[in-house]
Structures are given as structure tokens and as C-alpha cells.
Write a protein that holds these residues in place. Structure first.
Motif, PDB file in Angstrom:
ATOM      1  N   ASP A  95     -31.596 -36.764  -5.689  1.00 20.37           N
ATOM      2  CA  ASP A  95     -32.175 -35.418  -5.453  1.00 20.37           C
ATOM      3  C   ASP A  95     -31.181 -34.450  -4.611  1.00 20.37           C
ATOM      4  N   CYS A  96     -31.798 -33.383  -4.517  1.00 19.87           N
ATOM      5  CA  CYS A  96     -31.386 -32.244  -3.371  1.00 19.87           C
ATOM      6  C   CYS A  96     -32.254 -31.636  -2.705  1.00 19.87           C
ATOM      7  N   LYS A  97     -33.575 -32.072  -2.709  1.00 21.32           N
ATOM      8  CA  LYS A  97     -34.619 -31.228  -2.068  1.00 21.32           C
ATOM      9  C   LYS A  97     -35.832 -32.469  -1.858  1.00 21.32           C
ATOM     10  N   LYS A 102     -35.330 -35.439   2.803  1.00 21.63           N
ATOM     11  CA  LYS A 102     -35.213 -35.421   4.260  1.00 21.63           C
ATOM     12  C   LYS A 102     -35.539 -36.905   5.023  1.00 21.63           C
ATOM     13  N   THR A 119     -25.887 -30.624  -7.730  1.00 21.82           N
ATOM     14  CA  THR A 119     -26.901 -29.441  -7.303  1.00 21.82           C
ATOM     15  C   THR A 119     -26.898 -28.678  -8.870  1.00 21.82           C
ATOM     16  N   TYR A 122     -30.304 -28.637 -10.924  1.00 20.50           N
ATOM     17  CA  TYR A 122     -31.326 -27.628 -10.922  1.00 20.50           C
ATOM     18  C   TYR A 122     -31.022 -26.291 -11.412  1.00 20.50           C
ATOM     19  N   LEU A 132     -35.263 -22.452  -4.111  1.00 23.94           N
ATOM     20  CA  LEU A 132     -34.718 -23.595  -4.015  1.00 23.94           C
ATOM     21  C   LEU A 132     -33.778 -23.700  -3.083  1.00 23.94           C
ATOM     22  N   GLU A 135     -35.732 -24.780   0.179  1.00 25.63           N
ATOM     23  CA  GLU A 135     -35.992 -26.086  -0.120  1.00 25.63           C
ATOM     24  C   GLU A 135     -34.944 -27.012   0.359  1.00 25.63           C
ATOM     25  N   ILE A 136     -33.478 -26.611  -0.042  1.00 26.95           N
ATOM     26  CA  ILE A 136     -32.325 -27.573   0.448  1.00 26.95           C
ATOM     27  C   ILE A 136     -32.021 -27.100   1.785  1.00 26.95           C
ATOM     28  N   LEU A 139     -33.366 -29.371   4.693  1.00 22.80           N
ATOM     29  CA  LEU A 139     -32.817 -30.522   4.931  1.00 22.80           C
ATOM     30  C   LEU A 139     -31.835 -30.579   6.185  1.00 22.80           C
ATOM     31  N   SER A 157     -25.834 -23.387  -3.485  1.00 18.24           N
ATOM     32  CA  SER A 157     -24.980 -24.036  -2.537  1.00 18.24           C
ATOM     33  C   SER A 157     -23.593 -23.833  -2.260  1.00 18.24           C
TER      34      SER A 157
END
Length: 299
Positions: A95-97, A102, A119, A122, A132, A135-136, A139, A157
Motif C-alpha cells: 500500500d502507499c497510504k 504509517k 504508486t 492509485y 492522495l 494521504e501519502i 507518512l 509522487s
């Protein structure tokens, strides 16, 4: 270009997490990395950040999943391959988020490294979706871009994260930007630029700018096919953006007006199939058959 921030400017990062955009879009076959050049290129940036005390969360894309989860485009196999070249453990999370990501980062040992999932799984990634991105960004504490090859894209990204976190150039990005500044900012003439890649469409602005800055521009890769076709040369069934022929001619005209010499392949390697060890031949660019595709510049 001298105004960008370098990793040396980040100082002590103990207890902080660096979100690092790398280029891990590597060749794969049967689930194995067949060329680890891009993995090795990320080592200096990762190790520099670890030395400065940071945990490292890697962001990367693989292929073109178009916003959906595609099993054979997961970065999971690449985590092990990168661990091998890094000589250290690399965790992976699919996952990325989210809070679970976290927590995975929080559970890392000091100076730990984790690779997040593709990435491009999504839909918001390629759209530069601000939600998005938030959310990333949640982290990490800083953002580092070390993926020069993807830096021209306005994706979450590669661009949007840099607006939400303190942003720095990675070791490779720093070297590329310094080289560009030397070549375009204060050049020693004559200057030759070499551009490749598959698409003219993703580099139109870059090409139009370059032909006003350099003395010669060498164009290779699939992009060269579009320029050849724009001159009326048949490229068979090669990768080619035929709908951008007029754009290619416009770029060539701008180059002419600025005394920039555009260099295209004069001979090419062609084959009827795009596969390893395909039967091939080398011919002049105007000798490509209708059932052949250009796979490389000639010798």
C-alpha cells in the motif's frame, strides 16, 4: 537551477522519515529483475539519508496499471532485489497510504528502509490528486526526489508531494540538475543534448525549449520514429505517434530557426517481432519494411 535543496541541506534527520521517489521501473522476467542498474543507482541517496538518521520509505511505479491493482505489476519482488544490492533488509508493504502503512514505518528499526506499493495502483497518482498527495505526505517528514527519469511528470509522487513537505534532490537528481545547469545555464559551446524515450507527447515542452538552448539535439528511442515519420519516412509497425507528426515538424522548424541541428538515426536495427533473440537486421531508415519494427539505432 542552483537554488534547489540538496540532502546536505537537510541536516540531522534522526527520528524523521524521508519519502523518497526512486525509479524502480526495472526489466522483469518470470518475477525476477533482469537488470538492477536502476536499483543500484538509488543506493547513494538511501545510504546518505540513513547516515543522517532517517528512516527511508521508497515510492516508485512499475508499468502502466492505470489506477488498478495488477498482480504482476506489484513492487513486492523488487524489495528483495533492492535488499540484495543494498546489502541491508528492505521491508515491503502492499500500500502507499493509511494508518497501517504509517505503523509499518514506525515499526522500522532506526535507519530502516521500506518499499511501498506501486504508486500507479492509485488512479489519483497520475492525475496529481491533492487528496492522495495529502494521504501519502502524512507518512513522512521530508520528500526526496531521486527519479530524474520521471521528474517531468506532474504526478503525486513526482511533483505534488514536493509542495506539501520540505523537498530535496536526491544524489542522482542533484548530479543531473548540476549537469543541466552546466550545459544550459553556463555552457561551453558547442552543446549536444541527447533525448530518448518512447513518446514525443510527454516531452513536447522539453524539446521545444532544448532546441533554443543547444547547438545539436540527438533524438533516439521510439521518439525518433515519430520524427522520421514526420519527414515522410515509413517506419513500418514501429512504436510511433503518427498523430504528432505536425508537432514534430514544428519542433524541427523551431530548431532550424535557432540554428540547432537535429540528429536522427540514419540506420536502424529492425525485426518483425518484439522479443528476445528475434531475428533482426540493420538497414537504412528508408528501408524499413511494412511488417518490421525499429528496435534500436544502427551501428
Amino acid at each position: 537551477m542552483s537554488s534547489f535543496k540538496r540532502l546536505a541541506d537537510a541536516g540531522d534527520l534522526t527520528g524523521k522519515t524521508a519519502l523518497v521517489r526512486v525509479d524502480f521501473n526495472v526489466p522483469m522476467e518470470n518475477g525476477l529483475v533482469t537488470d538492477d542498474t536502476r536499483l543500484r543507482a538509488a543506493i547513494d541517496t538511501v545510504q546518505t539519508l540513513r547516515t543522517q538518521g532517517a528512516k527511508v520509505a521508497l515510492l516508485a511505479h512499475f508499468g502502466r496499471p492505470k489506477g488498478e491493482r495488477v498482480a504482476d505489476m506489484s513492487l513486492a519482488p523488487i524489495a528483495g532485489a533492492f535488499a540484495k544490492v543494498l546489502g541491508s533488509n528492505v521491508s515491503f508493504i502492499a500500500d502507499c497510504k493509511g494508518e497501517h502503512v504509517k505503523q509499518a514505518i514506525a515499526d522500522l528499526d532506526p535507519a530502516g528502509v521500506i518499499l511501498l506499493e506501486n504508486t500507479r495502483f492509485y488512479a489519483g497518482e497520475e492525475k496529481g490528486d491533492p487528496e492522495l498527495a495529502k494521504e501519502i505526505a502524512a507518512l513522512g517528514d521530508i520528500y526526496v526526489n531521486d527519479a530524474f527519469s520521471a521528474a517531468h511528470r506532474k504526478h503525486v509522487s513526482t511533483a505534488v508531494l514536493a509542495t506539501l513537505l520540505p523537498a530535496y534532490a536526491g544524489v542522482n537528481m542533484e548530479a543531473e540538475l548540476d549537469a543541466l545547469d552546466k550545459a544550459l545555464g553556463t555552457p561551453e559551446r558547442p552543446v549536444l543534448a541527447v533525448v530518448g524515450g518512447a513518446k514525443v507527447s510527454s516531452k513536447i515542452d522539453l524539446l521545444k525549449n532544448l532546441v533554443t538552448q543547444v547547438d545539436s539535439l540527438a533524438i533516439g528511442g521510439g521518439m525518433a520514429n515519430t520524427f522520421l515519420a514526420a519527414q515522410g519516412i515509413s517506419v513500418g509497425k514501429s512504436l510511433c505517434e503518427h498523430d504528432l507528426a505536425e508537432t514534430a515538424r514544428e519542433i524541427m522548424q523551431v530548431a532550424k530557426e535557432n540554428n540547432c541541428n537535429i540528429l536522427l538515426p540514419v540506420d536502424v536495427v529492425v525485426a518483425k517481432d518484439f522479443k528476445a533473440h528475434a531475428e533482426n537486421r540493420t538497414c537504412a531508415t528508408d528501408e524499413v519494411a511494412d511488417d518490421e519494427m525499429i528496435l534500436d539505432a544502427g551501428v
